[in-house]
Design a protein around this motif. Structure first.
Motif, PDB file in Angstrom:
ATOM      1  N   ASP A  97      -3.686   7.970  22.142  1.00 17.57           N
ATOM      2  CA  ASP A  97      -3.523   9.097  21.243  1.00 17.57           C
ATOM      3  C   ASP A  97      -2.798   8.588  20.007  1.00 17.57           C
ATOM      4  O   ASP A  97      -1.875   7.785  20.100  1.00 17.57           O
ATOM      5  N   SER A  98      -3.185   9.066  18.843  1.00 18.02           N
ATOM      6  CA  SER A  98      -2.632   8.525  17.611  1.00 18.02           C
ATOM      7  C   SER A  98      -1.226   9.025  17.290  1.00 18.02           C
ATOM      8  O   SER A  98      -0.558   8.456  16.444  1.00 18.02           O
ATOM      9  N   GLY A  99      -0.751  10.060  17.922  1.00 17.76           N
ATOM     10  CA  GLY A  99       0.606  10.536  17.691  1.00 17.76           C
ATOM     11  C   GLY A  99       0.680  11.611  16.620  1.00 17.76           C
ATOM     12  O   GLY A  99      -0.278  11.874  15.899  1.00 17.76           O
ATOM     13  N   ARG A 100       1.865  12.209  16.512  1.00 20.03           N
ATOM     14  CA  ARG A 100       2.044  13.336  15.593  1.00 20.03           C
ATOM     15  C   ARG A 100       1.936  12.934  14.133  1.00 20.03           C
ATOM     16  O   ARG A 100       1.394  13.675  13.324  1.00 20.03           O
ATOM     17  N   VAL A 101       2.481  11.796  13.770  1.00 18.51           N
ATOM     18  CA  VAL A 101       2.445  11.384  12.368  1.00 18.51           C
ATOM     19  C   VAL A 101       1.003  11.147  11.924  1.00 18.51           C
ATOM     20  O   VAL A 101       0.559  11.671  10.908  1.00 18.51           O
ATOM     21  N   ALA A 102       0.259  10.360  12.681  1.00 13.50           N
ATOM     22  CA  ALA A 102      -1.134  10.078  12.334  1.00 13.50           C
ATOM     23  C   ALA A 102      -1.974  11.352  12.345  1.00 13.50           C
ATOM     24  O   ALA A 102      -2.881  11.505  11.535  1.00 13.50           O
ATOM     25  N   ALA A 103      -1.663  12.275  13.235  1.00 12.83           N
ATOM     26  CA  ALA A 103      -2.414  13.530  13.319  1.00 12.83           C
ATOM     27  C   ALA A 103      -2.207  14.385  12.078  1.00 12.83           C
ATOM     28  O   ALA A 103      -3.072  15.191  11.728  1.00 12.83           O
ATOM     29  N   SER A 104      -1.093  14.205  11.380  1.00 17.15           N
ATOM     30  CA  SER A 104      -0.799  15.050  10.221  1.00 17.15           C
ATOM     31  C   SER A 104      -1.250  14.434   8.894  1.00 17.15           C
ATOM     32  O   SER A 104      -1.158  15.083   7.860  1.00 17.15           O
ATOM     33  N   LEU A 105      -1.714  13.200   8.907  1.00 18.76           N
ATOM     34  CA  LEU A 105      -2.119  12.542   7.661  1.00 18.76           C
ATOM     35  C   LEU A 105      -3.331  13.223   7.037  1.00 18.76           C
ATOM     36  O   LEU A 105      -4.258  13.621   7.722  1.00 18.76           O
ATOM     37  N   GLY A 106      -3.310  13.315   5.720  1.00 23.91           N
ATOM     38  CA  GLY A 106      -4.424  13.907   4.977  1.00 23.91           C
ATOM     39  C   GLY A 106      -4.674  13.123   3.701  1.00 23.91           C
ATOM     40  O   GLY A 106      -4.129  12.026   3.502  1.00 23.91           O
ATOM     41  N   TRP A 107      -5.484  13.713   2.806  1.00 25.50           N
ATOM     42  CA  TRP A 107      -5.826  13.016   1.563  1.00 25.50           C
ATOM     43  C   TRP A 107      -4.593  12.710   0.723  1.00 25.50           C
ATOM     44  O   TRP A 107      -4.532  11.684   0.054  1.00 25.50           O
ATOM     45  N   GLY A 108      -3.616  13.592   0.716  1.00 24.30           N
ATOM     46  CA  GLY A 108      -2.408  13.337  -0.075  1.00 24.30           C
ATOM     47  C   GLY A 108      -1.739  12.036   0.315  1.00 24.30           C
ATOM     48  O   GLY A 108      -1.372  11.221  -0.544  1.00 24.30           O
ATOM     49  N   HIS A 109      -1.598  11.805   1.626  1.00 22.79           N
ATOM     50  CA  HIS A 109      -0.992  10.559   2.113  1.00 22.79           C
ATOM     51  C   HIS A 109      -1.823   9.345   1.706  1.00 22.79           C
ATOM     52  O   HIS A 109      -1.289   8.316   1.284  1.00 22.79           O
ATOM     53  N   VAL A 110      -3.126   9.479   1.851  1.00 24.30           N
ATOM     54  CA  VAL A 110      -4.033   8.368   1.519  1.00 24.30           C
ATOM     55  C   VAL A 110      -3.899   8.003   0.039  1.00 24.30           C
ATOM     56  O   VAL A 110      -3.705   6.829  -0.311  1.00 24.30           O
ATOM     57  N   PHE A 111      -3.991   9.001  -0.832  1.00 20.91           N
ATOM     58  CA  PHE A 111      -3.974   8.717  -2.264  1.00 20.91           C
ATOM     59  C   PHE A 111      -2.599   8.276  -2.764  1.00 20.91           C
ATOM     60  O   PHE A 111      -2.509   7.458  -3.680  1.00 20.91           O
ATOM     61  N   ARG A 112      -1.514   8.769  -2.174  1.00 17.55           N
ATOM     62  CA  ARG A 112      -0.193   8.281  -2.577  1.00 17.55           C
ATOM     63  C   ARG A 112      -0.033   6.803  -2.205  1.00 17.55           C
ATOM     64  O   ARG A 112       0.517   6.013  -2.975  1.00 17.55           O
ATOM     65  N   ALA A 113      -0.531   6.422  -1.030  1.00 15.16           N
ATOM     66  CA  ALA A 113      -0.471   5.014  -0.630  1.00 15.16           C
ATOM     67  C   ALA A 113      -1.312   4.151  -1.571  1.00 15.16           C
ATOM     68  O   ALA A 113      -0.885   3.057  -1.980  1.00 15.16           O
ATOM     69  N   LEU A 114      -2.493   4.641  -1.934  1.00 22.93           N
ATOM     70  CA  LEU A 114      -3.353   3.890  -2.861  1.00 22.93           C
ATOM     71  C   LEU A 114      -2.745   3.833  -4.257  1.00 22.93           C
ATOM     72  O   LEU A 114      -2.883   2.830  -4.960  1.00 22.93           O
ATOM     73  N   ARG A 115      -2.072   4.886  -4.668  1.00 23.20           N
ATOM     74  CA  ARG A 115      -1.385   4.886  -5.972  1.00 23.20           C
ATOM     75  C   ARG A 115      -0.310   3.810  -5.993  1.00 23.20           C
ATOM     76  O   ARG A 115      -0.171   3.062  -6.957  1.00 23.20           O
ATOM     77  N   ASP A 116       0.425   3.703  -4.886  1.00 23.16           N
ATOM     78  CA  ASP A 116       1.517   2.729  -4.814  1.00 23.16           C
ATOM     79  C   ASP A 116       1.027   1.289  -4.848  1.00 23.16           C
ATOM     80  O   ASP A 116       1.713   0.412  -5.364  1.00 23.16           O
ATOM     81  N   THR A 117      -0.164   1.024  -4.306  1.00 19.81           N
ATOM     82  CA  THR A 117      -0.703  -0.341  -4.348  1.00 19.81           C
ATOM     83  C   THR A 117      -1.317  -0.665  -5.696  1.00 19.81           C
ATOM     84  O   THR A 117      -1.393  -1.833  -6.074  1.00 19.81           O
ATOM     85  N   GLY A 118      -1.788   0.367  -6.409  1.00 25.54           N
ATOM     86  CA  GLY A 118      -2.415   0.147  -7.712  1.00 25.54           C
ATOM     87  C   GLY A 118      -3.811  -0.435  -7.629  1.00 25.54           C
ATOM     88  O   GLY A 118      -4.387  -0.823  -8.642  1.00 25.54           O
TER      89      GLY A 118
END
Length: 167
Positions: A97-118
């Motif tokens: 099971d992926s856990g509570r944190v992974a279950a709550s991830l959405g587009w906002g998390h994805v794009f903030r991480a991609l923004r940080d990498t540039g």
């Protein structure tokens, strides 16, 4: 002797009925189990996904939740909207099971991480078109991309089928 044959015959019929009832129960239980199983519960291992807009991605499943599926490919990682997945090929049941944190991830998390990498990324939309650029800002329901030519565009999350970037 005649009675022995009669009792043997009756026992044989009873055994056959018992086997039929057992087989019917097994079928019912199997159908019930499948009826309660969602496709994301089976999504694990190396897969190929057909995505709305005509895309097909292959790789190792690294994250699955109600909103997103992350696939790690040989040269590119993909985050796919669960709502945009049409067909799954070669899936195996996930071992954990992926856990509570992974279950709550959405587009906002994805794009903030991609923004940080540039890193530059490709956003494929549900209509099959795509946008390229880097993440400039992440809104509540959209992402602002800056295209290589410098043009800004706000992409609404509901229109996103998949995001791809280099690993």
């Amino acid at each position: 002797m005649r009675w022995d044959r009669l009792f043997d015959d009756l026992e044989g019929q009873a055994d056959e009925l018992e086997r039929e009832e057992r087989d019917a129960l097994v079928d019912e239980l199997r159908d019930g189990t499948w009826a309660e199983t969602g496709w994301r519960e089976l999504l694990g291992g190396r897969v190929a996904l057909e995505v709305i807009g005509g895309a097909r991605v292959e790789g190792e499943v690294t994250l699955v939740n109600d909103r997103l599926v992350q696939i790690s490919g040989e040269r590119t990682d993909h985050v796919v909207s669960a709502a945009a997945v049409l067909v799954v090929h070669g899936s195996e049941r996930r071992p954990d099971d992926s856990g509570r944190v992974a279950a709550s991830l959405g587009w906002g998390h994805v794009f903030r991480a991609l923004r940080d990498t540039g890193d530059e990324l490709v956003v494929r939309l549900v209509d099959g078109s795509s946008r390229e650029g880097v993440v400039a800002a992440v809104g509540g329901d959209f992402v602002r991309l800056v295209a290589p030519a410098g043009r800004r565009q706000d992409v609404v999350w509901a229109a996103i089928a998949m995001v791809s970037g280099r690993t």
